[in-house]
Design an enzyme around this catalytic site. Structure first.
Site, PDB file in Angstrom:
ATOM      1  N   LEU A 189       0.768  -1.019   0.089  1.00 16.03           N
ATOM      2  CA  LEU A 189      -0.033  -0.147  -0.068  1.00 16.03           C
ATOM      3  C   LEU A 189       0.873   1.229  -0.054  1.00 16.03           C
ATOM      4  CD1 LEU A 189      -2.788  -1.227   2.489  1.00 16.03           C
ATOM      5  CD2 LEU A 189      -2.905  -0.904  -0.228  1.00 16.03           C
ATOM      6  N   LYS A 204      -5.476  -8.801  -6.112  1.00 14.09           N
ATOM      7  CA  LYS A 204      -5.162  -7.786  -6.672  1.00 14.09           C
ATOM      8  C   LYS A 204      -5.998  -7.502  -7.702  1.00 14.09           C
ATOM      9  CE  LYS A 204      -0.565  -7.182  -5.004  1.00 14.09           C
ATOM     10  NZ  LYS A 204       0.905  -6.819  -5.229  1.00 14.09           N
ATOM     11  N   CYS A 307      18.010 -11.799  -4.007  1.00 14.72           N
ATOM     12  CA  CYS A 307      16.574 -12.275  -4.317  1.00 14.72           C
ATOM     13  C   CYS A 307      15.754 -11.407  -3.123  1.00 14.72           C
ATOM     14  CB  CYS A 307      16.492 -13.759  -4.077  1.00 14.72           C
ATOM     15  SG  CYS A 307      16.691 -14.499  -5.839  1.00 14.72           S
TER      16      CYS A 307
END
Ligand code: ZN
Length: 392
Positions: A189, A204, A307
């Site tokens: 957000l 989403k 990563c």
């Protein structure tokens, strides 16, 4: 002082008028530019095929945009032949050498049983909603109708997909596809403005659909609650899209999407972000480089960046995703210079843009002359969320 009748009579003697059957020959042979000088409501009830609409009141200011060559024949018409007679006189004064007025106007054209077209037009509500587009000559009503017919596929409803989808929806792109299999979480957000706190835990793609539909009910949103894979990519791209906006930002999807878009012939608006840097370009199949022209293969996993989730300034995807929406709108409208073969880089800390040229590789394994990759490859998900910048 001459009365209207006298003035009209005098103008008639000074200009050239032709009847409907003769006008039809000109129209069908494409020998004259046809200009309808009536008002909008009259135009909307039907017009001569291939005519352009320039209301009498805008004639002087807009005729050169519509007919640049003053030696070209121009056939003017209105409903009965009077307004077009005055308009013909005006064009002669502007230097047009071969101006004709349709005697009896559109009324006589129809009375002769000649063909006419009913234009597609925006209704009143759409004219209000898109009024700021209608005021731009490069968009106008025709462009807005084109946008409403356009189909844009968004890969990802995250940082880049949020602003891109919102601006494309607000602009009236008629169909938006959204591919995303993720759910909204708190860490999204800070930048993914198409979602909200109350949508935490929701899909989403569905969340984006709800926001877009609340923003603009003209938009048809097609949700693909799945991750792009070698198995589904042909089905999803095969639904027919004018432009793809890539907001995925991970290697496997980027390569898969690249290969599929080259084979399906769909331009991809690429975007990527990392900390304070963002970049965008357009991969237009066979007109400019594709992603593999620049990076034929993904880096081996041991050389891939860490990563760990990459950090990003919250507003950065807002800048890059908006630039992607800009490119998608230009491609849909067919205006401007798309970023084909050009990489636009943004440095948020410096507040500066840099552009570099990108070249097509004739030996590209996918879009080159002798392609070596002809089937989809699912690369291992070695660094989702890491940086996939084009530049080192
Ligand atoms: Zn290529």
């Amino acid at each position: 002082m001459a009365s209207y009748r006298e003035l009209l009579q005098q103008i008639r003697e000074e200009i050239e008028e032709i009847g409907a059957p003769q006008a039809r020959e000109l129209v069908e042979e494409g020998e004259a530019a046809v200009v309808d000088v009536r008002e909008r409501d009259e135009w909307e009830e039907g017009h001569i095929p291939r005519a352009v609409h320039i209301p009498r009141g805008n004639l002087e200011s807009r005729i050169e945009g519509a007919v640049a060559d003053k030696s070209r024949a121009v056939l003017l018409y209105c409903s009965g032949g009077n307004r077009s007679a005055f308009a013909a006189k005006t064009l002669e004064e502007l230097g047009y050498e071969n101006v004709l007025s349709l005697a009896g106007g559109f009324t006589d054209w129809k009375r002769n049983g000649l063909p006419f077209e009913l234009p597609r037009a925006l209704d009143e509500a759409k004219r209000r909603r898109y009024s700021r587009h209608l005021l731009i000559p490069e968009v106008g009503e025709e462009g807005q109708l084109k946008l409403l017919d356009s189909r844009v596929l968004l890969i990802g409803a995250g940082g880049l997909g949020s602003p891109a989808s919102l601006y494309l929806a607000a602009a009236g792109v008629g169909t938006l596809g959204i591919v995303d299999d993720d759910v909204v979480d708190e860490t999204n957000l800070q930048r993914q403005i198409v979602h909200s706190t109350e949508r935490l835990g929701e899909s989403k793609a569905e969340s984006a659909k709800r926001t877009i539909e609340a923003l603009n009910p003209d938009v048809n949103v097609k949700v693909f609650q799945e991750r792009l894979t070698a198995e589904n990519v042909d089905r999803i791209l095969g639904e027919g899209w004018d432009v793809i906006v890539d907001g995925a930002d991970n290697f496997p999807t980027r390569y898969l999407l690249n290969d599929a878009s080259v084979w399906h012939g769909i331009p991809v608006v690429h975007g990527s972000i990392y900390r304070f840097e963002g970049q965008t370009t357009v991969f237009k199949p066979h007109e400019g480089p594709c992603y593999r022209c620049l990076f034929p293969q993904p880096p081996p996993p041991e050389l891939a960046p860490s990563c760990a989730e990459g950090g990003v300034l919250g507003v950065l995807p807002g800048v890059i995703g908006s630039l992607q929406a800009n490119e998608a709108l230009k491609l849909s409208l067919g205006i401007g210079e798309p970023l084909v073969g050009r990489l636009l880089m943004f440095d948020a800390l410096a507040g500066s843009f840099t552009e570099i040229s990108l070249r097509r590789d004739p030996d590209c394994p996918v879009c080159g002359e002798n392609p070596t990759i002809t089937d989809y490859i699912d690369y291992v998900e070695f660094c989702q969320g890491g940086r996939t910048h084009v530049t080192p």
